[in-house]
Design a protein around this motif. Structure first.
Motif, mmCIF file in Angstrom:
data_model
loop_
_atom_site.group_PDB
_atom_site.id
_atom_site.type_symbol
_atom_site.label_atom_id
_atom_site.label_comp_id
_atom_site.label_asym_id
_atom_site.label_seq_id
_atom_site.Cartn_x
_atom_site.Cartn_y
_atom_site.Cartn_z
ATOM 1 N N ALA A 124 43.013 -22.451 53.310
ATOM 2 C CA ALA A 124 44.111 -22.675 54.256
ATOM 3 C C ALA A 124 43.908 -21.861 55.539
ATOM 4 O O ALA A 124 44.229 -22.330 56.637
ATOM 5 C CB ALA A 124 45.446 -22.319 53.605
ATOM 6 N N SER A 125 43.371 -20.668 55.393
ATOM 7 C CA SER A 125 43.209 -19.800 56.573
ATOM 8 C C SER A 125 42.262 -20.403 57.614
ATOM 9 O O SER A 125 42.234 -19.964 58.758
ATOM 10 C CB SER A 125 42.691 -18.422 56.155
ATOM 11 O OG SER A 125 41.477 -18.548 55.447
ATOM 12 N N MET A 126 41.495 -21.425 57.248
ATOM 13 C CA MET A 126 40.577 -22.050 58.199
ATOM 14 C C MET A 126 41.307 -22.936 59.210
ATOM 15 O O MET A 126 40.746 -23.293 60.243
ATOM 16 C CB MET A 126 39.513 -22.865 57.452
ATOM 17 C CG MET A 126 38.577 -21.976 56.630
ATOM 18 S SD MET A 126 37.626 -22.895 55.386
ATOM 19 C CE MET A 126 36.430 -23.744 56.407
ATOM 20 N N PHE A 127 42.564 -23.309 58.924
ATOM 21 C CA PHE A 127 43.292 -24.154 59.879
ATOM 22 C C PHE A 127 44.796 -23.892 59.921
ATOM 23 O O PHE A 127 45.528 -24.591 60.619
ATOM 24 C CB PHE A 127 43.009 -25.646 59.632
ATOM 25 C CG PHE A 127 42.922 -26.013 58.167
ATOM 26 C CD1 PHE A 127 41.708 -25.993 57.495
ATOM 27 C CD2 PHE A 127 44.065 -26.355 57.470
ATOM 28 C CE1 PHE A 127 41.632 -26.316 56.142
ATOM 29 C CE2 PHE A 127 43.997 -26.689 56.119
ATOM 30 C CZ PHE A 127 42.773 -26.663 55.460
ATOM 31 N N ALA A 128 45.261 -22.851 59.213
ATOM 32 C CA ALA A 128 46.702 -22.546 59.200
ATOM 33 C C ALA A 128 47.216 -22.223 60.615
ATOM 34 O O ALA A 128 48.295 -22.671 61.023
ATOM 35 C CB ALA A 128 46.989 -21.382 58.260
ATOM 36 N N GLU A 129 46.420 -21.463 61.368
ATOM 37 C CA GLU A 129 46.827 -21.078 62.728
ATOM 38 C C GLU A 129 47.007 -22.294 63.636
ATOM 39 O O GLU A 129 47.846 -22.292 64.530
ATOM 40 C CB GLU A 129 45.767 -20.152 63.363
ATOM 41 C CG GLU A 129 45.636 -18.784 62.711
ATOM 42 C CD GLU A 129 46.804 -17.848 63.034
ATOM 43 O OE1 GLU A 129 47.554 -18.121 63.994
ATOM 44 O OE2 GLU A 129 46.968 -16.858 62.279
ATOM 45 N N ASP A 130 46.203 -23.332 63.403
ATOM 46 C CA ASP A 130 46.271 -24.529 64.244
ATOM 47 C C ASP A 130 47.642 -25.205 64.182
ATOM 48 O O ASP A 130 48.030 -25.905 65.109
ATOM 49 C CB ASP A 130 45.186 -25.531 63.828
ATOM 50 C CG ASP A 130 43.801 -24.946 64.024
ATOM 51 O OD1 ASP A 130 43.253 -25.082 65.128
ATOM 52 O OD2 ASP A 130 43.272 -24.311 63.086
ATOM 53 N N SER A 131 48.343 -24.983 63.070
ATOM 54 C CA SER A 131 49.671 -25.600 62.924
ATOM 55 C C SER A 131 50.698 -24.921 63.826
ATOM 56 O O SER A 131 51.789 -25.448 64.030
ATOM 57 C CB SER A 131 50.134 -25.491 61.467
ATOM 58 O OG SER A 131 50.483 -24.136 61.169
ATOM 59 N N GLY A 132 50.355 -23.731 64.315
ATOM 60 C CA GLY A 132 51.301 -22.981 65.125
ATOM 61 C C GLY A 132 52.329 -22.227 64.293
ATOM 62 O O GLY A 132 53.133 -21.463 64.838
ATOM 63 N N ARG A 133 52.312 -22.458 62.979
ATOM 64 C CA ARG A 133 53.295 -21.789 62.104
ATOM 65 C C ARG A 133 52.621 -21.297 60.818
ATOM 66 O O ARG A 133 52.968 -21.748 59.708
ATOM 67 C CB ARG A 133 54.424 -22.741 61.711
ATOM 68 C CG ARG A 133 55.070 -23.481 62.865
ATOM 69 C CD ARG A 133 56.183 -24.387 62.363
ATOM 70 N NE ARG A 133 56.423 -25.470 63.288
ATOM 71 C CZ ARG A 133 57.155 -26.546 63.005
ATOM 72 N NH1 ARG A 133 57.711 -26.677 61.805
ATOM 73 N NH2 ARG A 133 57.330 -27.498 63.905
ATOM 74 N N PRO A 134 51.682 -20.396 60.970
ATOM 75 C CA PRO A 134 50.915 -19.985 59.784
ATOM 76 C C PRO A 134 51.766 -19.363 58.671
ATOM 77 O O PRO A 134 51.408 -19.470 57.498
ATOM 78 C CB PRO A 134 49.904 -18.969 60.344
ATOM 79 C CG PRO A 134 50.423 -18.581 61.684
ATOM 80 C CD PRO A 134 51.203 -19.740 62.194
ATOM 81 N N SER A 135 52.897 -18.759 59.020
ATOM 82 C CA SER A 135 53.704 -18.135 57.956
ATOM 83 C C SER A 135 54.355 -19.198 57.068
ATOM 84 O O SER A 135 54.712 -18.930 55.924
ATOM 85 C CB SER A 135 54.759 -17.208 58.548
ATOM 86 O OG SER A 135 55.743 -17.972 59.223
ATOM 87 N N LYS A 136 54.502 -20.398 57.582
ATOM 88 C CA LYS A 136 55.094 -21.473 56.769
ATOM 89 C C LYS A 136 54.019 -22.341 56.120
ATOM 90 O O LYS A 136 54.283 -23.449 55.644
ATOM 91 C CB LYS A 136 56.005 -22.358 57.638
ATOM 92 C CG LYS A 136 57.145 -21.575 58.281
ATOM 93 C CD LYS A 136 58.328 -22.439 58.584
ATOM 94 C CE LYS A 136 59.188 -22.643 57.347
ATOM 95 N NZ LYS A 136 60.456 -23.314 57.643
ATOM 96 N N PHE A 137 52.808 -21.830 56.087
ATOM 97 C CA PHE A 137 51.647 -22.602 55.655
ATOM 98 C C PHE A 137 51.069 -22.027 54.362
ATOM 99 O O PHE A 137 50.832 -20.826 54.255
ATOM 100 C CB PHE A 137 50.594 -22.531 56.768
ATOM 101 C CG PHE A 137 49.566 -23.629 56.720
ATOM 102 C CD1 PHE A 137 49.576 -24.637 57.677
ATOM 103 C CD2 PHE A 137 48.589 -23.658 55.738
ATOM 104 C CE1 PHE A 137 48.622 -25.655 57.655
ATOM 105 C CE2 PHE A 137 47.647 -24.660 55.701
ATOM 106 C CZ PHE A 137 47.657 -25.668 56.663
#
Lengths: 292, 292
Positions: A124-137
């Protein structure tokens, strides 16, 4: 929070199954894909699965009709996610595609939406930031939903811990068994172990210790299982197995990858092409005489 | 050749089970041990197993009495082997003891006798020569005879190939599934794969990826199995598992061996001591709620 609306991204094998089981369990489901053909195919597969569940008395005709009525197929991303409490993403296993999809849905999803990825081979850490909401990922990884009912809950370092119990409850509510993976690990829990088993079977074969049938028989008879590692490989697909094995750099994995490649080059990808280590639809290991 | 008389060397767990199953299948069986206590214990275990088989309707009272009548317990090596068509050796897993026993029985066994070893952790070639008849010597390795019914047939480089079909037929005649191991391999087939699975489970634990219960649950639910790797370890015995793991020099095995050692130092050897990774006789993994 109460989950009512589930949005599935990607109408492939797993997206279809997660979506269908969610609808059977009473959730409103939207299935999003960029291809109308994929959406149509997903609908056909759902009908097939429901047919099988009915044949096995696992669902009634009424419940089956009700489930399908709760599912909405769409190529419109905004409609798909409009009121989503949870997104389950099962798009193509390529990091650039995942990044792009999560950027897109991060921009249009409601504030409340929980973001989950069903990736099997990435983290998940490979694209969680791209969602703009990594804490909800969070990674929320299914196996096959109906036969293998484990769902892995694997946070990345930025996941808000309050998501865990919500995902556990949701997992149970859709007839899965949630297991918690404490930190990111390629292969989660089950796939790590399965890969070790398959690697050992591969070594026995490439080192010419035993034949395929003897290896499978050993596993099936001692553990009372319906198939052994090579039967399992046929059901996974030899192309998928090659991809994973080939990426491991040790010599045993490379030798087994080369073996798999020989089958693949002959078009033998396993059950889906009618031939792999065994021939289908009646592989020898399903013959009761096999384990005698 | 027709096998009628079976001689078991070593009245421990496996010797007892192989001897009992051979008698149930109609063979005359002599059980040899250097300890009268071991022979008495073996007889008691046989009665327990027969009792369980009767309870499960797997044997009648008459057949059970008949089987016991075919078994002869003795500390007299010459009587034990007097008319043996096949020896199945299950003495202590120490190479010097195996060498000594095979030297002794090689001198007194009839010309016709087939020599087999049930060793789990050694190779036949380590003591076949000591018997004086290496060509009549083959590894013939049982798992637990009643639940796990695989018998490995693993020749050493000097084994006469004509033994293989004889051992295959004999294996089938005592309700086992023979599998052929083409050349010597530590761990035969099944144990090689089981060890890989256990190693992967150990890595998940020592790398703090997941808890014992999550690991076992993943395996049990996805494969519909009655126990996972840590439940299996409890049934194998943590001392046995430590011995095997400790002998592997890679860092992952060493880390897991150290973990096992902590349990062992607290007297937790698994099911046999009432505690290992789980507590017995009612380990949590047997609770239907465990996999929810």
């Amino acid at each position: 929070m109460k989950i009512e609306n589930v949005c599935i991204l990607g109408a492939g094998t797993l997206g279809t199954r997660v979506g269908l089981q969610s609808a059977i369990s009473g959730y409103n489901v939207s299935i999003y894909d960029i291809s109308q053909k994929a959406l149509d195919g997903s609908f056909q597969v759902m009908k097939k699965i429901l047919h099988q569940l009915k044949k096995s008395d696992l669902i009634t005709e009424d419940a089956s009709v009700e489930a399908l009525a709760k599912i909405h197929f769409t190529m419109d991303s905004k409609k798909a996610v409009a009121n989503a409490d949870l997104i389950s993403e099962s798009v193509t296993e390529e990091v650039d595609i995942k990044k792009k999809v999560w950027k897109q849905f991060g921009e249009i999803a409601p504030e409340k939406t929980i973001f989950t990825t069903n990736t099997s081979y990435m983290l998940a850490s490979m694209f969680a930031e791209d969602s703009g909401r990594p804490s909800k990922f969070c990674a929320f990884h299914f196996h096959d939903v109906f036969y293998s009912r484990v769902v892995d809950i694997m946070p990345h370092p930025g996941t808000d811990e309050s998501l865990i119990p919500i995902l556990e409850d949701f997992g149970r509510s859709i007839n899965q068994v949630p297991v918690f993976v404490k930190k990111e690990n390629p292969g989660y829990i089950f796939n790590s172990m399965l890969l070790a088993l398959i690697g050992a079977a591969g070594r026995l074969l490439t080192n010419e210790i035993a034949e395929i049938e003897a290896i499978d028989k050993s596993w099936m008879v001692n553990f009372h299982m319906p198939m052994g590692p090579f039967g399992i490989l046929d059901s996974i697909g030899l192309d998928t197995a090659w991809h994973v094995t080939h990426n491991r750099r040790d010599s045993a994995s490379q030798a087994f990858a080369a073996k798999l490649k020989k089958y693949i080059d002959q078009g033998k990808l396993g059950e889906k092409t009618g031939e792999g280590f065994y021939t289908y639809p009646n592989p020898s290991y399903k013959d009761p005489d096999f384990i005698k």
